[in-house]
Design a protein around this motif. Structure first.
Motif, short mmCIF file in Angstrom:
data_model
loop_
_atom_site.label_atom_id
_atom_site.label_comp_id
_atom_site.label_asym_id
_atom_site.label_seq_id
_atom_site.Cartn_x
_atom_site.Cartn_y
_atom_site.Cartn_z
N ILE A 223 5.63 3.76 -2.59
CA ILE A 223 5.18 3.25 -1.29
C ILE A 223 6.36 3.02 -0.37
O ILE A 223 7.46 2.67 -0.80
N TRP A 224 6.11 3.26 0.92
CA TRP A 224 7.05 2.92 1.97
C TRP A 224 6.44 1.71 2.70
O TRP A 224 5.30 1.78 3.18
N SER A 240 10.57 -2.72 12.42
CA SER A 240 10.40 -3.08 11.00
C SER A 240 11.41 -2.32 10.14
O SER A 240 11.65 -1.12 10.36
N VAL A 241 12.01 -3.02 9.19
CA VAL A 241 12.83 -2.36 8.18
C VAL A 241 11.88 -1.73 7.15
O VAL A 241 10.94 -2.37 6.70
N VAL A 242 12.16 -0.47 6.82
CA VAL A 242 11.29 0.25 5.87
C VAL A 242 11.98 0.32 4.50
O VAL A 242 13.12 0.76 4.40
N ILE A 243 11.27 -0.14 3.48
CA ILE A 243 11.77 -0.01 2.12
C ILE A 243 10.90 0.98 1.36
O ILE A 243 9.76 1.28 1.78
N TRP A 244 11.42 1.47 0.26
CA TRP A 244 10.68 2.41 -0.59
C TRP A 244 10.78 1.92 -2.02
O TRP A 244 11.85 1.52 -2.48
N THR A 245 9.69 1.92 -2.76
CA THR A 245 9.74 1.47 -4.15
C THR A 245 8.71 2.22 -4.99
O THR A 245 7.70 2.70 -4.48
N THR A 246 9.00 2.29 -6.29
CA THR A 246 8.05 2.89 -7.25
C THR A 246 7.32 1.80 -8.04
O THR A 246 6.58 2.12 -8.98
N THR A 247 7.53 0.54 -7.66
CA THR A 247 6.85 -0.57 -8.35
C THR A 247 6.15 -1.46 -7.33
O THR A 247 6.61 -2.56 -7.00
N PRO A 248 5.03 -1.00 -6.78
CA PRO A 248 4.31 -1.81 -5.78
C PRO A 248 4.01 -3.23 -6.25
O PRO A 248 3.99 -4.16 -5.45
N TRP A 249 3.80 -3.41 -7.57
CA TRP A 249 3.43 -4.72 -8.08
C TRP A 249 4.52 -5.77 -7.88
O TRP A 249 4.25 -6.97 -7.96
N THR A 250 5.77 -5.33 -7.60
CA THR A 250 6.86 -6.29 -7.40
C THR A 250 6.94 -6.80 -5.96
O THR A 250 7.72 -7.70 -5.67
#
Length: 970
Positions: A223-224, A240-250
């Motif tokens: 998710i971004w 907005s600052v955009v982050i990217w992660t493979t662990t949405p639950w965090t």
């Protein structure tokens, strides 16, 4: 050997000295090996070896056994490893050492706990309904059962060791020693309790160390996410600052965003979205998004942005954002600061790292580095959000029960839905990547903040043996002082130790040795009291680790106030258990010593047993518990693929033993390059069996040819013919090579040269040339006695050299020849005189072999064209234009060397039509037929046959031999 076609006047077969031996051609190993094992058991072979060597004041060699896990029957990896260890033990005995080898087992840990939990569930009982004492007793019984099964499997492979005094980490004395080792870390102030994210298995409900984690491909949601800027420059207003992660639950655990001052960032304003989309994109025209310039195109593609423009460069220092879920619940109303961190890169994602300090090592460190101390707790031990986590309370990150156990739960999906509802999601997708899994359960793990006990890697240790050096420094120095086989192992373990975090040693389970200590509730520090520690160790030695869980604290604390102290009931990391085995196996026992000469395990143990033993010993004794480390690769199938039951490509050692014998597994292990991954399968085992048959036939031929040999026959070295001197030269060369290979643990460099020697110099040269003399010469002839003299020397060495590798066969061969000669295993390698070295003779026979290859080639053509049959029908004329080749054959019977009835040597190039080989210049052969009659006894065709009127169908040599035989019979 009579030829029926020529109808000899007498049947001469009884006069021929054919090999005689009860040693069978068909080994029958599955039946024979148990008989030999029974003989070794009656002899008490291992203790007999030790007693013999100690009586001779032999130097001591210590191989410390890395403990296999007591859970299931042995597999082919076990078979390889234990066989390699047996090669070491037996070869060191044969080299003249006294060898200490005590087999052991690792017994604590999760796999056994699971088996007992499964057993309880099948009875309709839950683990929490069973007392800890009953549960541990069931675990102990389960491990004991498999120790017996595995021990029988290892013994069947022929492995010798001190089986009667085997060690196990669950023995009361072992558990007491493990706890005593743990206390040494407490006393030396190397232990601390810290709250930090660790790899946590919700399925197993415990923390895991690096060595308990393996990585597998896994598909994760990506998710971004937009974090609105609430404090920044003018250009960042409404951005907005955009982050990217493979662990949405965090995302619910997010407390900051990390950036790098080495990365260029910009504010990008969306101008247009892609047209014709089948869904409504989450980005809109006029949105302002902050990303790394290098990754802007990637972000635009993910968000379906057709066009945007860069407004301004962004300085992230001092910026503050809001949590994307703040609009849905006040729980998320905290500020999200921007933190500079050197772990941030612009290789992928957005150039920003979503930072959840309770769920990642880098996140945790950067959070602390910026002065923050409180670590949020978001997920409980079962992998579910705590009740206080707004919007998601109780949702599972990972399923721990039911059919979906080990699968990711609804948490990821729920977080994404809430982000959409809050307007915080910019894009999403899926990514296949390497993800950590528990090596036991194979289920994914998560990073989770939880209080645990750690051993410090980088704090000075103020003891006499450490001198203020840290555990990491001490361990690295120990690595530098250790010999590695192969040498590449040094770099591998060094890299791991250089980068490893503090050693996480606590586990929240039931079956194991406890962190048997008390913590002062006021100071939060462990109680350091020698008398308390002594009572703990004494009670555990008497009653096992169960005492720690069942006895009242007053039995341990003595005069201390029980209300003031917290009793720690976590158990130790099982790697701490196995890393401590040197303390109770090598120390405090007679006829051994610390440190060990050698540790031998698979290459995966650089991060496992080798490393835990190194760290444990470095922390308590200031050095490694070993002087050398030997590693082997993994066992693969014939195609180089990992074995698995689902693929049906496994090889069961018990099946191989039942069908072909343990000796085939041992010879396979001896012939592979164990330093790399090995392959095994039906084809490879068939090839190994073929090599075994050739070795066995070589030994069998010698046993038959040596029947009745005694010292009166022996010929002095100075009187031996050239061929025999050459074979002794090769024995001297092999003796040097074999000893050096065994000393360096290069078993392939023993097996392969010996197999080649048996097939080429013995079978194809020595035996082939001397067969006629052995069968047909008079017993007292020099040529026959010389051949048997050298065969005796070969037999004495082959049976010793091969005994560590294929001991069953060599024992059978030895006792066949010397029924009262004791066990072959008790022998040391016989001394081989240096005077046997004869390079000139070796050079001579290399040249003879060249000439012989041309003769053989010429006769093969004649046989193929059906102009000639057996080689004894030939009388080749060999032309030698090369003077050195002619000199090599000088003084020898050329017909005997070429295995023909007659032969003529001539100088010169030879006629144009003669047979030649391009690779052997200067040799030409005319494949002429032998003239004369065929001897009815030796089958040689000679003009002299019939010259002796007593035996009109024999050659003169054979006539004399038969006359002597007849006279002896009378």
């Amino acid at each position: 050997m009579a030829d029926d076609a020529e109808k000899p006047s007498r049947d001469y077969r009884e006069t021929v000295f054919l090999p005689e031996t009860p040693f069978p051609m068909r080994a029958g190993l599955p039946q024979k090996e148990p008989e030999i094992l029974a003989r070794w058991a009656e002899l008490d072979l291992y203790n007999a070896l030790r007693a013999d060597r100690q009586a001779k004041n032999a130097p001591l060699f210590v191989l410390h056994d890395g403990p296999p896990y007591a859970n299931g029957a042995i597999h082919i990896g076990h078979a390889l490893q234990k066989t390699l260890k047996d090669f070491v033990v037996r070869s060191r005995f044969a080299l003249g050492y006294d060898v200490d080898y005590v087999p052991g087992w690792d017994c604590h840990g999760l796999p056994i706990e699971w088996k007992i939990e499964e057993e309880l569930r099948s009875q309709g009982r839950r683990k929490d309904e069973v007392s800890k004492a009953e549960f541990r007793e069931k675990c102990r019984a389960y491990a004991a059962k498999w120790i017996d099964v595995q021990r029988d499997g290892f013994k069947r492979l022929g492995v010798v060791g001190d089986w009667e005094n085997r060690y196990a980490t669950m023995d009361y004395g072992s558990e007491a020693a493990i706890v005593a080792e743990f206390h040494k870390f407490v006393v030396s102030n190397q232990l601390y309790r810290g709250s930090k994210p660790v790899m946590w298995s919700p399925v197993e409900r415990t923390a895991l160390a690096d060595a308990e984690v393996e990585y597998h491909d896994h598909v994760s949601p990506t998710i971004w996410v937009k974090f609105p800027v609430v404090q920044g420059s003018d250009a960042t207003q409404n951005a907005s600052v955009v982050i990217w992660t493979t662990t949405p639950w965090t995302i619910p655990a997010n407390r900051a965003i990390s950036y790098s001052d080495q990365i260029a960032y910009g504010v990008y304003e969306v101008e247009a979205m892609e047209a014709g989309l089948a869904f409504e994109p989450w980005a809109k025209a006029s949105d302002r998004l902050i990303v790394a310039d290098k990754l802007a195109a990637d972000v635009a593609a993910a968000a379906k942005i057709a066009a945007w423009r860069r407004i301004e460069t962004v300085d992230c220092q001092g910026m503050v954002c809001a949590h994307p879920l703040a609009g849905l619940d006040p729980y998320y109303g905290f500020a999200v600061p921007m933190l500079e961190g050197d772990h941030v890169t612009d290789d992928a994602g957005t150039g920003f790292v979503h930072t959840a300090p309770g769920h990642g090592a880098d996140d945790y460190l950067v959070w602390l580095a910026h002065g923050h101390r409180e670590i949020p707790e978001t997920v409980d031990p079962d992998g579910a959000y705590y009740p206080h986590v707004a919007l998601f309370a109780g949702l599972k990150v990972l399923e721990t029960e039911g059919k979906k156990v080990g699968k990711f739960g609804p948490a990821n999906g729920a977080v994404m839905e809430k982000l959409i509802e809050a307007g915080g999601l910019l894009a999403r997708g899926r990514l296949e990547h390497s993800y950590p899994h528990s090596w036991r359960s194979k289920a994914p793990v998560i990073f989770r903040n939880t209080p645990q006990w750690f051993i410090r890697m980088d704090s000075p240790i103020e003891t006499q043996v450490h001198g203020g050096k840290t555990l990491r420094e001490t361990a690295l120095a120990a690595i530098a002082a250790t010999a590695f086989h192969p040498e590449a192992g040094r770099n591998r373990i060094r890299a791991m130790v250089e980068s490893r975090p503090d050693w996480l040693i606590s586990r929240q389970r039931a079956w194991g040795a406890p962190l048997a200590m008390f913590v002062d509730k006021e100071t939060n520090q462990p109680l350091v009291d020698a008398q308390v520690n002594a009572r703990i160790v004494e009670l555990i030695a008497a009653e096992g680790a169960d005492a720690w869980f069942t006895r009242p604290v007053s039995d341990f604390l003595g005069e201390h106030d029980p209300e003031r102290f917290e009793k720690v009931e976590d158990i130790l990391d099982v790697w701490f258990d196995s890393g401590s085995t040197h303390a109770f196996t090598l120390e405090g026992r007679a006829n051994t010593r610390w440190p060990a000469d050698l540790y031998l395990e698979g290459s995966d143990q650089h991060r496992g047993w080798f490393q835990s033993s190194l760290l444990e010993s470095s922390g308590t004794r200031g050095r490694a518990p070993y002087d050398a480390v030997l590693t082997h690769g993994f066992t693969m199938d014939e195609n180089g693929e990992k074995m698995s039951k689902s693929k049906g490509n496994t090889i069961d050692p018990q099946t191989v033993i039942k069908d072909s014998g343990a000796e085939i597994i041992r010879l396979w292990a001896a012939m592979v390059d164990y330093s790399d991954d090995q392959r095994i399968g039906k084809t490879i085992l068939a090839t190994t069996s073929d090599a075994y048959r050739k070795l066995r036939n070589t030994v069998r031929y010698m046993l038959g040819a040596l029947a009745g040999f005694d010292e009166a026959e022996r010929v002095a070295h100075a009187d031996l013919p050239p061929l025999e001197r050459f074979i002794l030269h090769r024995l001297q060369e092999l003796d040097v090579q074999v000893r050096a290979a065994y000393e360096a643990y290069l078993f392939q460099d023993v097996a392969r040269p010996i197999v080649e020697f048996c097939q080429t110099e013995l079978s194809s040269l020595f035996f082939d040339i001397r067969r006629d003399a052995l069968y047909c010469d008079q017993p007292g002839s020099l040529r026959r006695r010389a051949a048997r003299t050298v065969m005796d020397e070969v037999f004495m060495r082959l049976t010793a050299w091969l005994s560590p590798l294929i001991p069953f066969t060599m024992e059978e061969a030895w006792t066949t020849r010397f029924p009262e000669g004791g066990s072959n295993c008790l022998r040391v390698f016989p001394d081989t005189p240096a005077a046997w070295a004869d390079p000139a003779e070796a050079e001579r026979w290399a040249k003879i072999q060249q000439v012989t290859s041309v003769v053989t080639g010429a006769l093969e053509v004649e046989r193929r064209e059906k102009r000639m049959g057996a080689a004894l029908e030939a009388a080749p004329r060999v032309w030698l234009a090369d003077a050195s080749l002619a000199a090599a054959l000088e003084g020898l019977d050329a017909a005997e060397v070429f295995r023909t009835s007659q032969a003529t040597l001539s100088q010169g190039e030879g006629p144009a039509g003669a047979f030649r080989l391009a690779e052997v210049p200067g040799v030409a052969v005319e494949p002429l037929k032998a003239e004369g009659r065929k001897c009815a006894r030796s089958w040689r065709i000679l003009p002299e046959v019939g010259s002796d009127p007593r035996y009109p169908d024999l050659s003169l040599r054979d006539a004399e031999a038969v006359a002597a035989w007849d006279a002896a019979r009378v």
